[in-house]
Design a protein around this motif. Structure first.
Motif, PDB file in Angstrom:
ATOM      1  N   UNK A 182      -6.123  -0.383  -9.984  1.00 51.18           N
ATOM      2  CA  UNK A 182      -7.403   0.125  -9.510  1.00 51.18           C
ATOM      3  C   UNK A 182      -7.164   1.388  -8.706  1.00 51.18           C
ATOM      4  N   UNK A 183      -5.947   1.492  -8.206  1.00 52.61           N
ATOM      5  CA  UNK A 183      -5.621   2.674  -7.436  1.00 52.61           C
ATOM      6  C   UNK A 183      -5.315   3.819  -8.364  1.00 52.61           C
ATOM      7  N   UNK A 184      -6.327   4.510  -8.723  1.00 53.73           N
ATOM      8  CA  UNK A 184      -6.113   5.694  -9.529  1.00 53.73           C
ATOM      9  C   UNK A 184      -6.168   6.886  -8.611  1.00 53.73           C
ATOM     10  N   UNK A 185      -6.195   8.061  -9.193  1.00 54.00           N
ATOM     11  CA  UNK A 185      -6.346   9.240  -8.353  1.00 54.00           C
ATOM     12  C   UNK A 185      -7.652   9.211  -7.568  1.00 54.00           C
ATOM     13  N   UNK A 186      -8.536   8.357  -7.978  1.00 52.59           N
ATOM     14  CA  UNK A 186      -9.806   8.276  -7.278  1.00 52.59           C
ATOM     15  C   UNK A 186      -9.760   7.393  -6.067  1.00 52.59           C
ATOM     16  N   UNK A 187      -8.599   6.876  -5.767  1.00 58.38           N
ATOM     17  CA  UNK A 187      -8.509   6.066  -4.568  1.00 58.38           C
ATOM     18  C   UNK A 187      -8.128   4.651  -4.889  1.00 58.38           C
ATOM     19  N   UNK A 188      -7.673   3.975  -3.891  1.00 56.63           N
ATOM     20  CA  UNK A 188      -7.276   2.600  -4.062  1.00 56.63           C
ATOM     21  C   UNK A 188      -8.524   1.774  -4.240  1.00 56.63           C
ATOM     22  N   UNK A 189      -9.090   1.852  -5.398  1.00 59.92           N
ATOM     23  CA  UNK A 189     -10.374   1.222  -5.614  1.00 59.92           C
ATOM     24  C   UNK A 189     -10.312  -0.242  -5.288  1.00 59.92           C
ATOM     25  N   UNK A 241       0.838  -1.197   0.000  1.00 62.39           N
ATOM     26  CA  UNK A 241       0.000   0.000   0.000  1.00 62.39           C
ATOM     27  C   UNK A 241       0.870   1.243   0.000  1.00 62.39           C
ATOM     28  N   UNK A 242       2.004   1.135   0.670  1.00 65.03           N
ATOM     29  CA  UNK A 242       2.914   2.272   0.715  1.00 65.03           C
ATOM     30  C   UNK A 242       3.321   2.700  -0.688  1.00 65.03           C
ATOM     31  N   UNK A 243       3.755   1.750  -1.490  1.00 67.29           N
ATOM     32  CA  UNK A 243       4.201   2.114  -2.839  1.00 67.29           C
ATOM     33  C   UNK A 243       3.046   2.646  -3.675  1.00 67.29           C
ATOM     34  N   UNK A 244       1.876   2.032  -3.492  1.00 69.99           N
ATOM     35  CA  UNK A 244       0.721   2.504  -4.259  1.00 69.99           C
ATOM     36  C   UNK A 244       0.353   3.922  -3.860  1.00 69.99           C
ATOM     37  N   UNK A 245       0.352   4.169  -2.557  1.00 66.43           N
ATOM     38  CA  UNK A 245      -0.021   5.493  -2.079  1.00 66.43           C
ATOM     39  C   UNK A 245       1.007   6.538  -2.448  1.00 66.43           C
ATOM     40  N   UNK A 246       2.263   6.135  -2.473  1.00 63.12           N
ATOM     41  CA  UNK A 246       3.298   7.096  -2.820  1.00 63.12           C
ATOM     42  C   UNK A 246       3.055   7.622  -4.229  1.00 63.12           C
ATOM     43  N   UNK A 247       2.731   6.709  -5.161  1.00 63.24           N
ATOM     44  CA  UNK A 247       2.493   7.174  -6.520  1.00 63.24           C
ATOM     45  C   UNK A 247       1.215   8.003  -6.584  1.00 63.24           C
ATOM     46  N   UNK A 248       0.221   7.596  -5.803  1.00 59.86           N
ATOM     47  CA  UNK A 248      -1.018   8.363  -5.793  1.00 59.86           C
ATOM     48  C   UNK A 248      -0.793   9.746  -5.196  1.00 59.86           C
TER      49      UNK A 248
END
Lengths: 358, 362
Positions: free
Chosen positions: A334-341, A231-238
């Motif tokens: 799925x994790x776009x700017x709209x959230x970690x869908x 989640x960390x890596x995903x959130x970092x890019x987001x």
């Protein structure tokens, strides 16, 4: 439903091979490894650029003139300005390099704050349950479903009144992003906590007389964090995308306070119409590369955590029936700017004939 | 119990009680699911209200620099912002319930009118973007799943990641640069050229949905003009979502391709194309539909940026205009409306998922 690790192998693992990313690197094969390595390299370049920005950048991010006089606005690439100058008369290359520093700073503050708040809330909510849990779940679901950019806009109005100055601007951006991320950590940690709470070793700890706090942090927390690196890596890019989006809408950081890619792109909108490409292309590419690197890492980690998606060689033919272990069904994108869908979300499909829903 | 209240069913939650399928039909499920929208909307609207109010009253925020203290106080009193905040809060909730979102400060128009006028434009953009996302994402996802771990798959996955990693405003600017400025084949910005807009205004009544209006004018040139204007924004926004769809279809089709019934179908001599298209894709649809609901939030967020990039006069464009004018009444109204839309979409998506798969209704 658990086991991020492969079944215990015969040879002993050294301590470093059990570190989050190193472990997956060893586990990966072929294409998967290529993607992971590429992602790690791009991310490393991004982080290094951010750290050595003062040395690397030819000029300061808010520098308008040097010994030879003013830079001039919208100078094409070449000469003393390798990537040209912006409409405001800044050096594009310098702002792109300094922008990495701003992005890295915002990522770190945002992710650390949201992990801290999200994990704590998730643990407490999942462990104690009851009405507090219900309220938190409903609130986090409501926030989670909402377009994250809009939430970040509202937050940045609240924090900085829409204006931005020095460090305040960076902090405002980071905190705005934090609020968006808290529900994601909350959901994942809560779900894990609820699952782990029922495990036998938690029962035994309780029987032995361990207090709630000890059980939560020693037994549950340690086991609930296996998905955090992902989640960390995903959130970092987001976080980078949200920061750039805020900057593009004029909620970023003033050019004199720090270099910010989104702000530069905002200023480049009118340039594009007159065919000036260098002011938009380079900051944009910087965003794409930074996000690409971290997404490649995140996606590889996600696939490696999901036996159905892991390289065939690594998992063999026996995969057959496996429960969903991927934290992000359908993959990390799925994790776009709209959230970690769909973190923990829209769930499983009947591939294995097991009902995986409550 | 808790999971029933969540928007999306969580697979890992406890309290799993297997009930017989006869317990509670689809009607009951729809009713419960519908009632659950109310707290969601309530929470979001309240949150936005309280957050925005911590910055002070909207009049001072919008006009603080321009009016003297007396005039300001007068306006604040006239608008009722000097009353206790809790009274204002209850009043605001009541107003929203009746569809009254207040009056904008900068342009002095009812917010509901702004929402109606510009909401249609956003709906049109999102519609075209979804179209692009479906056309690009779903077939490519099936292709990637079928040639899994082959070069085709690898390049498609990189394409999907690039779609996600590129901010819509950057891809939008690049499209503008290449197609509108260098090649000069498509318009730079806006929803239609001035002459087309004039023709559409002459219609006895207009929907605001430019494509429909253009068809009603009966002039093919107007329609072509409107469609030309939509291509670049729809591509920019659609590709963002296309990457997500590609990933999602790929993962789910890979899951179903490995099942026994696909093997069985193959051994019966079903063609490979049909195998992917019918046998593997169909069962993979449910998770895809569920995630599409979540994509609406992503699309609406992206629409704000896309509209700003292309001066597409929709809700997102107006939102950034109102933000610049510091008109927080209007901002609050737009955000509240978007909250309602997101909640309703998720409701509809859950109902569709329940209709397709009876196991969703627990």
């Amino acid at each position: 439903m658990t086991a991020l690790e492969s079944p215990p192998s015969v040879h002993k693992h050294t301590w470093w091979s059990r570190l989050p990313v190193v472990h997956q690197l060893r586990q990966s094969v072929g294409l998967q490894r290529g993607m992971l390595v590429a992602g790690l390299i791009i991310t490393a370049v991004f982080v290094l650029t951010a750290i050595v920005a003062p040395v690397l950048a030819p000029y300061g991010f808010s520098q308008l003139r040097d010994a030879d006089g003013a830079f001039g606005a919208q100078q094409p690439p070449g000469g003393s300005h390798l990537l040209g100058t912006t409409v405001g008369g800044y050096d594009v290359l310098s702002r792109v390099i300094w922008g990495a520093q701003t992005a890295l700073f915002v990522i770190i503050v945002a992710v650390v704050l949201s992990i801290f708040a999200g994990v704590l809330l998730g643990l407490v909510s999942g462990y104690f349950g009851g009405w507090l849990d219900r309220i938190l779940v409903v609130v986090s679901d409501a926030v989670y479903a909402f377009p994250s950019l809009l939430l970040a806009i509202v937050m940045s109005i609240v924090i900085s009144g829409g204006k931005s100055n020095l460090i305040g601007g960076v902090l405002a951006a980071a905190i705005s992003i934090t609020v968006v991320f808290i529900p994601q950590y909350f959901r994942v940690i809560r779900a894990e906590t609820v699952r782990i709470k029922a495990e036998a070793y938690v029962e035994s700890a309780r029987v032995l007389g361990a207090g709630s706090a000890r059980i939560m942090f020693r037994h549950v927390f340690r086991n609930a964090t296996r998905t955090l690196p992902l989640i960390f890596t995903l959130n970092a890019s987001e976080a980078i995308l949200t920061l750039a989006g805020l900057g593009f809408l004029g909620f970023g950081i003033e050019p004199t306070a720090a270099a910010e890619w989104g702000y530069d792109l905002n200023k480049a909108v009118s340039d594009v119409t007159s065919g000036i490409w260098w002011t938009s292309l380079f900051p944009g590419l910087a965003i794409v590369l930074a996000v690409l690197g971290m997404t490649l890492v995140g996606e590889s980690l996600n696939d490696l955590a999901d036996p159905r998606l892991r390289g065939r060689r690594a998992v063999g033919q026996a995969a057959g029936i496996v429960a969903q272990t991927s934290v992000v069904p359908g993959g990390t994108l799925v994790a776009g700017p709209g959230g970690l869908g769909g973190l923990e979300g829209p769930a499983t499909h009947p591939t294995d004939g097991l009902e995986d829903r409550p | 119990m808790t999971t029933v209240t969540t928007r999306s069913p969580s697979p890992r939650a406890t309290g799993r009680t297997k009930r017989p399928a006869s317990d509670g039909g689809i009607g009951r499920y729809i009713l419960i699911r519908f009632l659950l929208i109310i707290p969601t909307i309530f929470i979001l609207v309240s949150m936005v209200f309280w957050l925005m109010r911590t910055t002070g009253d909207p009049i001072t925020a919008a006009l603080g620099g321009r009016l003297g203290p007396e005039q300001l106080a007068e306006r604040i009193q006239a608008a009722g912002y000097d009353r206790p905040i809790f009274v204002q809060y209850v009043e605001y909730l009541g107003q929203i319930f009746t569809g009254n979102f207040g009056t904008t400060i900068s342009t002095n128009r009812p917010v509901s009118e702004v929402l109606l006028t510009y909401g249609v434009a956003t709906a049109e953009l999102v519609f075209y973007a979804l179209l692009v996302a479906f056309i690009v994402g779903i077939p490519l996802g099936m292709v990637a799943a079928y040639w899994r771990d082959k070069p085709t798959d690898a390049s498609l996955r990189v394409f999907a990641i690039l779609c996600y990693a590129t901010p819509v405003f950057f891809s939008g600017l690049l499209f503008k640069l290449v197609f509108a400025v260098w090649l000069d084949v498509l318009p730079v910005s806006g929803r239609a050229s001035t002459s087309s807009e004039l023709q559409m205004q002459l219609l006895p009544y207009s929907t605001g949905f430019y494509t429909i209006d253009a068809i009603m004018t009966g002039n093919p040139e107007v329609l072509a003009d409107v469609l030309e204007h939509a291509i670049l924004p729809a591509l920019a926004l659609g590709l963002l979502t296309a990457g997500v769809f590609l990933r999602l279809v790929r993962t789910n089709v890979i899951g179903t391709l490995g099942t026994d019934y696909v093997d069985a179908a193959r051994s019966r001599g079903v063609s490979e194309f049909r195998l992917v298209r019918k046998h593997a894709y169909r069962p993979a649809l449910i998770p895809i539909i569920t995630v599409i609901g979540l994509q609406i939030a992503l699309l609406l967020g992206g629409a704000v940026l896309t509209e700003t990039t292309f001066e597409w006069k929709g809700l997102g464009f107006m939102l950034s205009e109102f933000l610049k004018a510091r008109d927080f009444v209007a901002v609050q109204g737009i955000v509240a409306l978007l909250a309602v839309i997101v909640a309703l979409t998720n409701f509809i998506v859950d109902i569709i998922a329940a209709l397709i798969d009876p196991r969703v209704r627990y």
